[in-house]
Design a protein around this motif. Structure first.
Motif, PDB file in Angstrom:
ATOM      1  N   GLU A   9      38.664 -26.326  30.652  1.00  0.00           N
ATOM      2  CA  GLU A   9      37.308 -25.640  32.131  1.00  0.00           C
ATOM      3  C   GLU A   9      38.609 -23.792  31.598  1.00  0.00           C
ATOM      4  OE1 GLU A   9      38.263 -26.146  35.429  1.00  0.00           O
ATOM      5  OE2 GLU A   9      40.622 -26.481  35.648  1.00  0.00           O
ATOM      6  N   THR A  10      39.456 -23.456  31.570  1.00  0.00           N
ATOM      7  CA  THR A  10      39.966 -22.164  30.963  1.00  0.00           C
ATOM      8  C   THR A  10      39.033 -21.440  30.593  1.00  0.00           C
ATOM      9  OG1 THR A  10      42.427 -23.240  32.226  1.00  0.00           O
ATOM     10  CG2 THR A  10      41.769 -20.764  30.745  1.00  0.00           C
ATOM     11  N   THR A  11      38.727 -21.942  29.107  1.00  0.00           N
ATOM     12  CA  THR A  11      37.435 -21.226  28.208  1.00  0.00           C
ATOM     13  C   THR A  11      36.239 -21.436  28.694  1.00  0.00           C
ATOM     14  OG1 THR A  11      38.936 -22.801  26.237  1.00  0.00           O
ATOM     15  CG2 THR A  11      36.684 -21.262  25.387  1.00  0.00           C
ATOM     16  N   LEU A  12      35.490 -22.585  29.561  1.00  0.00           N
ATOM     17  CA  LEU A  12      34.543 -21.893  29.916  1.00  0.00           C
ATOM     18  C   LEU A  12      34.552 -20.919  30.920  1.00  0.00           C
ATOM     19  CD1 LEU A  12      33.304 -25.810  30.544  1.00  0.00           C
ATOM     20  CD2 LEU A  12      32.249 -23.674  29.294  1.00  0.00           C
ATOM     21  N   ASP A  13      35.520 -21.235  31.540  1.00  0.00           N
ATOM     22  CA  ASP A  13      35.815 -19.441  32.851  1.00  0.00           C
ATOM     23  C   ASP A  13      36.292 -18.016  32.174  1.00  0.00           C
ATOM     24  OD1 ASP A  13      36.174 -19.019  35.475  1.00  0.00           O
ATOM     25  OD2 ASP A  13      37.896 -18.388  34.670  1.00  0.00           O
ATOM     26  N   GLU A  14      35.893 -18.263  30.420  1.00  0.00           N
ATOM     27  CA  GLU A  14      36.099 -16.984  30.092  1.00  0.00           C
ATOM     28  C   GLU A  14      34.489 -16.730  29.760  1.00  0.00           C
ATOM     29  OE1 GLU A  14      38.377 -14.532  29.310  1.00  0.00           O
ATOM     30  OE2 GLU A  14      39.084 -15.875  30.973  1.00  0.00           O
ATOM     31  N   VAL A  15      33.680 -17.740  29.568  1.00  0.00           N
ATOM     32  CA  VAL A  15      32.397 -17.481  29.005  1.00  0.00           C
ATOM     33  C   VAL A  15      31.335 -16.887  30.471  1.00  0.00           C
ATOM     34  CG1 VAL A  15      30.769 -18.685  28.573  1.00  0.00           C
ATOM     35  CG2 VAL A  15      31.934 -18.679  27.065  1.00  0.00           C
ATOM     36  N   ARG A  16      31.940 -17.815  31.626  1.00  0.00           N
ATOM     37  CA  ARG A  16      31.248 -18.154  32.965  1.00  0.00           C
ATOM     38  C   ARG A  16      32.007 -16.176  33.454  1.00  0.00           C
ATOM     39  NH1 ARG A  16      33.259 -20.983  38.427  1.00  0.00           N
ATOM     40  NH2 ARG A  16      34.844 -20.006  37.951  1.00  0.00           N
TER      41      ARG A  16
ATOM     42  N   ASN B 258      27.846 -22.488  35.393  1.00  0.00           N
ATOM     43  CA  ASN B 258      28.361 -22.757  36.573  1.00  0.00           C
ATOM     44  C   ASN B 258      28.170 -23.982  36.033  1.00  0.00           C
ATOM     45  OD1 ASN B 258      28.906 -20.191  37.254  1.00  0.00           O
ATOM     46  ND2 ASN B 258      27.378 -20.206  38.597  1.00  0.00           N
ATOM     47  N   SER B 259      27.309 -25.559  36.312  1.00  0.00           N
ATOM     48  CA  SER B 259      27.039 -26.614  35.680  1.00  0.00           C
ATOM     49  C   SER B 259      28.252 -27.365  35.083  1.00  0.00           C
ATOM     50  CB  SER B 259      25.405 -26.804  35.861  1.00  0.00           C
ATOM     51  OG  SER B 259      25.081 -28.038  35.308  1.00  0.00           O
ATOM     52  N   VAL B 260      28.231 -26.504  33.902  1.00  0.00           N
ATOM     53  CA  VAL B 260      28.681 -27.135  32.362  1.00  0.00           C
ATOM     54  C   VAL B 260      30.569 -26.365  33.084  1.00  0.00           C
ATOM     55  CG1 VAL B 260      29.842 -26.574  30.654  1.00  0.00           C
ATOM     56  CG2 VAL B 260      26.409 -26.177  30.553  1.00  0.00           C
ATOM     57  N   PHE B 261      30.047 -25.519  33.512  1.00  0.00           N
ATOM     58  CA  PHE B 261      32.117 -25.033  34.428  1.00  0.00           C
ATOM     59  C   PHE B 261      32.097 -25.991  36.018  1.00  0.00           C
ATOM     60  CE2 PHE B 261      35.058 -23.496  37.578  1.00  0.00           C
ATOM     61  CZ  PHE B 261      35.630 -23.155  36.184  1.00  0.00           C
TER      62      PHE B 261
ATOM     63  N   GLY C 231      43.686 -12.713  36.589  1.00  0.00           N
ATOM     64  CA  GLY C 231      42.602 -11.913  37.233  1.00  0.00           C
ATOM     65  C   GLY C 231      42.469 -12.583  38.786  1.00  0.00           C
ATOM     66  N   ALA C 232      42.093 -11.540  39.993  1.00  0.00           N
ATOM     67  CA  ALA C 232      41.608 -11.944  41.032  1.00  0.00           C
ATOM     68  C   ALA C 232      40.262 -12.705  40.676  1.00  0.00           C
ATOM     69  CB  ALA C 232      40.580 -10.891  41.549  1.00  0.00           C
TER      70      ALA C 232
ATOM     71  N   ILE D  16      40.139 -17.337  22.625  1.00  0.00           N
ATOM     72  CA  ILE D  16      40.105 -17.010  24.225  1.00  0.00           C
ATOM     73  C   ILE D  16      41.942 -15.995  23.679  1.00  0.00           C
ATOM     74  CG2 ILE D  16      39.084 -18.178  26.412  1.00  0.00           C
ATOM     75  CD1 ILE D  16      41.517 -19.017  26.553  1.00  0.00           C
ATOM     76  N   GLY D  17      42.401 -16.296  22.741  1.00  0.00           N
ATOM     77  CA  GLY D  17      43.189 -15.189  22.016  1.00  0.00           C
ATOM     78  C   GLY D  17      44.706 -15.675  22.839  1.00  0.00           C
ATOM     79  N   ALA D  18      44.581 -16.482  23.463  1.00  0.00           N
ATOM     80  CA  ALA D  18      45.614 -17.917  23.768  1.00  0.00           C
ATOM     81  C   ALA D  18      47.136 -17.631  22.608  1.00  0.00           C
ATOM     82  CB  ALA D  18      46.122 -18.254  25.536  1.00  0.00           C
ATOM     83  N   GLU D  19      47.696 -18.267  23.510  1.00  0.00           N
ATOM     84  CA  GLU D  19      48.813 -19.203  22.261  1.00  0.00           C
ATOM     85  C   GLU D  19      49.245 -20.171  22.680  1.00  0.00           C
ATOM     86  OE1 GLU D  19      50.774 -18.169  19.606  1.00  0.00           O
ATOM     87  OE2 GLU D  19      49.470 -15.824  20.110  1.00  0.00           O
ATOM     88  N   PRO D  20      49.554 -21.594  21.360  1.00  0.00           N
ATOM     89  CA  PRO D  20      49.444 -22.818  21.961  1.00  0.00           C
ATOM     90  C   PRO D  20      50.419 -23.101  23.479  1.00  0.00           C
ATOM     91  CG  PRO D  20      48.927 -22.104  19.755  1.00  0.00           C
ATOM     92  CD  PRO D  20      48.888 -21.131  20.480  1.00  0.00           C
ATOM     93  N   GLU D  21      50.278 -23.505  24.117  1.00  0.00           N
ATOM     94  CA  GLU D  21      51.931 -23.355  24.918  1.00  0.00           C
ATOM     95  C   GLU D  21      53.057 -24.470  24.939  1.00  0.00           C
ATOM     96  OE1 GLU D  21      50.656 -25.410  28.905  1.00  0.00           O
ATOM     97  OE2 GLU D  21      49.974 -24.066  30.125  1.00  0.00           O
TER      98      GLU D  21
END
Length: 719
Positions: free
Chosen positions: A69-76, A40-43, A240-241, A126-131
């Protein structure tokens, strides 16, 4: 300074601390400490940098921080394991984020190839496609403001709320999430805007909105300090929520928030209890006919739109203009300094009274007042120096990146261990130490550590270790850089020195003298030029930089076990505790930390080696005597050394010498003045100072004096 520019500089100062927290957290995660608080501190660090950057329209910084932060959120959220591969990407991302912050501070918020490459790696984790290229961060919002008719003031008693004509949220809409949001009054007091929260939601998916106005009272019963509107939002395609809750993170506790599955608005995974009702309307009278709709109010401008256009003909300030060097100070230190200033005012009044009213007792009162004044001056000086001191932790954290880059360039596996990060040093020393320390860390990785194959053959771990340690010793700061590599190949060093003409072929050199050849100008053991070494610009530059700080550097190496470089530095570049002595009518200052003891020698203690070089016998050892009068050309050699005073000194390498002086005057703190900047380098002299009587006194470099007393190795002159 322009207020906005001052706020901007404050943001970059805060970024320094956030980047330090980010680096610390990532290193802890890399060591296996991926607990919830650390993640959480890193995020939060990345999220805060992104938020501040958005306020100043730093688009490239915002874009990269958002993906990070999107990738960090997946770790979180527990959906991404912080494996070694993931942490490698995160650490490199932290480096690029730091580069982007620096570029933005210098006014060059330009796209970075490294950032673009890492964005692809972060999305791949996180398996996302580049924009698609050209899609701006925080694109078009999928909703528009709708008018709310309040009517004319004359019709206020007959006013009743009207529902907003917003898109239908019926069951025909695709599956998603229903968000019920009611702001509290304090949300507005803190300057938050619900429309900006909806904008952030639009980054996650399509948003539809409806305002609930049933709680709005008649205009004559309206309380301007209360909130009556609430929003029903539908999210289509949201991840997701948890991601939706993250948007409302900064207004947590300042609103009522409920997130449900769109298919089950009465109770979903986020809970089924409805929001509490808002304030009831003051009057339930039937509503009158709807007045004509008012023109819709425009949305608040984005950060980029809010930036005012530059006036014609106005000169744009240079990048980084107005940047200042700052120090973060513990408030307790400031409070102590303020208290001491108050005591100083009282002491000044006491001295003034003694001067204005001389009497029989004035002498005693004046003496006491003067002693108190001296004590207060010393304490104030210590307090000011404490404000300037900073822990070396930020400097050590910066070396983590140097190790990663050097390891990648050499194909080695290297880990940096740090100790003593809380050791405090003068901020100027820290700033000027960065370059020499960087060079030494690179040398340790490039030259000190063996490759993975050779390490395995030698029975070592494939991963090499570089240690960085700081500690206070005898009033100085000692920083050690050590590695567990092969040590110095002294035969190769000697051969290179002979080839370069630095020493005679048959010169008898000790191991320490061979090691010190690494500090000779132009000396390099690299066989070929690389990005890290081989150009002959190396340890001699490091040594000069350390000496310019009033410091010393030494080497200790064991074949097959590694090498240690020790740097000894003064705590501050401003003041020094010293002993004031006289030599043939000249006043000099000897650093107090170097003095072991003072004594008046007996005639039988003085001996002469070879009939010339004097030594003194102290506790079963013979210590060479250095006559300062002769060394600095003040007088000819004297025979009756027992008539003088001896200062027994010890160097960082535990070598000892006895300095002959005529008289000890005082022990005091002196202000250091650079001699090299104002005059030039003088052997055996570290700096100069100005005494209370206006006289200039030299401050001795005791280590240099002792080194010049010892027999010098047969080193050829270097052009």
């Amino acid at each position: 300074m322009d207020p906005m520019e001052e706020i901007r500089q404050t943001f970059f100062i805060e970024c320094e601390e956030l980047l330090e927290n980010l680096e610390s957290g990532l290193l802890a995660m890399n060591e296996g400490e991926a607990d919830e608080e650390t993640v959480n501190s890193v995020f939060r660090a990345v999220h805060s940098i992104k938020g501040g950057a958005g306020a100043f329209a730093l688009e490239n910084l915002v874009a990269f921080a958002h993906k990070f932060e999107t990738t960090l959120d997946e770790v979180r959220a527990g959906r991404l394991e912080p494996s070694a591969e993931v942490m490698n990407v995160f650490l490199r991302s932290a480096d690029v984020l730091s580069d982007l912050v620096t570029a933005a501070q210098e006014g060059a918020d330009t796209p970075s190839e490294a950032a673009d490459g890492l964005i692809g790696e972060l999305l791949a984790l996180i398996g996302a496609e580049p924009e698609p290229a050209g899609k701006a961060e925080g694109g078009d919002v999928a909703f528009s403001p709708m008018p709310l008719a309040l009517g004319d003031a004359d019709d206020a008693p007959d006013f009743a709320p009207q529902p907003l004509d917003l898109p239908d949220l019926g069951a025909a809409a695709p599956a998603g999430h229903a968000v019920h949001f009611r702001p509290h009054p304090r949300l507005y007091e803190l300057g938050s805007e619900p429309v900006l929260l909806i904008r952030a939601l639009s980054d996650l998916g399509e948003v539809s909105a409806r305002a609930e106005t049933g709680a709005v009272p008649r205009l004559d019963a309206f309380d301007w300090e209360k909130t009556y509107l609430s929003l029903d939002l539908r999210m289509e395609g949201a991840p997701g929520a948890e991601a939706i809750e993250e948007v409302f993170e900064f207004v947590d506790g300042e609103c009522d928030l409920k997130i449900e599955d769109a298919d089950d608005p009465s109770g979903g995974p986020s809970g089924g209890d409805p929001l509490p009702p808002g304030p009831p309307p003051a009057d339930e009278s039937p509503p009158p006919a709807s007045p004509p709709p008012a023109e819709p109010a425009p949305l608040p401008p984005t950060a980029s739109q809010a930036a005012p256009a530059e006036p014609a003909g106005q000169k744009k300030p240079a990048p980084g203009a107005g940047a200042r060097s700052t120090v973060r100070v513990d408030l307790d230190r400031v409070d102590r300094l303020v208290n001491l200033i108050g005591e100083l005012v009282i002491s000044q009044a006491a001295i003034a009274q003694c001067v204005e009213n001389p009497d029989a007792q004035a002498g005693a009162h004046s003496s006491n007042a003067l002693e108190e004044f001296k004590q207060l001056t010393r304490e104030i000086q210590d307090s000011v120096m404490a404000i300037r001191t900073q822990p070396v932790k930020p400097l050590f954290q910066r070396m983590q990146r140097i190790v990663r880059e050097a390891a990648a360039a050499t194909g080695k596996s290297v880990r940096l261990k740090t100790e003593g990060e809380t050791t405090e040093v003068d901020k100027t020393v820290i700033e000027r130490l960065a370059d020499p320390l960087t060079h030494m860390i690179r040398n340790a990785v490039d030259h000190g550590l063996e490759g993975p194959g050779k390490r395995l053959e030698a029975g070592k771990d494939e991963e090499g270790t570089v240690c960085l340690n700081a500690a206070h010793q005898s009033g100085r700061v000692v920083i050690e850089i050590s590695d567990d590599g092969a040590g110095i190949n002294r035969e190769r060093v000697r051969a290179i020195a002979v080839d370069k003409g630095l020493i005679h072929e048959n010169a008898p050199l000790s191991d320490a003298e061979i090691d010190n050849l690494l500090f000779a100008p132009g000396f390099s053991t690299a066989k070929e030029v690389s990005n890290l070494s081989g150009r002959g610009v190396g340890m001699d530059v490091v040594k000069r930089a350390i000496q310019a700080l009033g410091g010393r550097i030494s080497i200790a190496s064991q074949p097959g076990r590694g090498t240690t470089f020790s740097i000894s530095l003064p705590l501050t570049l401003a003041v020094l505790d010293g002993m004031v002595v006289t030599v043939e009518g000249h006043t000099v200052v000897v650093p107090l930390t170097a003095i072991v003891e003072t004594l008046k020698p007996l005639p039988e203690q003085i001996h002469r080696v070879g009939g010339e070089s004097p030594v003194i016998a102290i506790r079963d050892s013979f210590i060479p005597i250095v006559d300062l009068g002769v060394r600095f050309g003040y007088r000819s050699p004297v025979r009756d050394l027992d008539q003088h005073v001896i200062l027994l000194i010890e160097t960082e390498e535990t070598s000892r010498a006895a300095l002959i002086v005529d008289r000890i005057v005082d022990q005091r703190q002196v202000v250091i003045k650079s001699l090299e900047e104002n005059y030039g380098h003088v052997p055996g002299v570290a700096a100069a100072t100005i005494l209370g009587n206006g006289q200039i006194a030299l401050i001795l470099d005791t280590d240099d004096l002792v080194a010049r007393t010892a027999p010098a190795p047969a080193i050829a002159a270097v052009a």
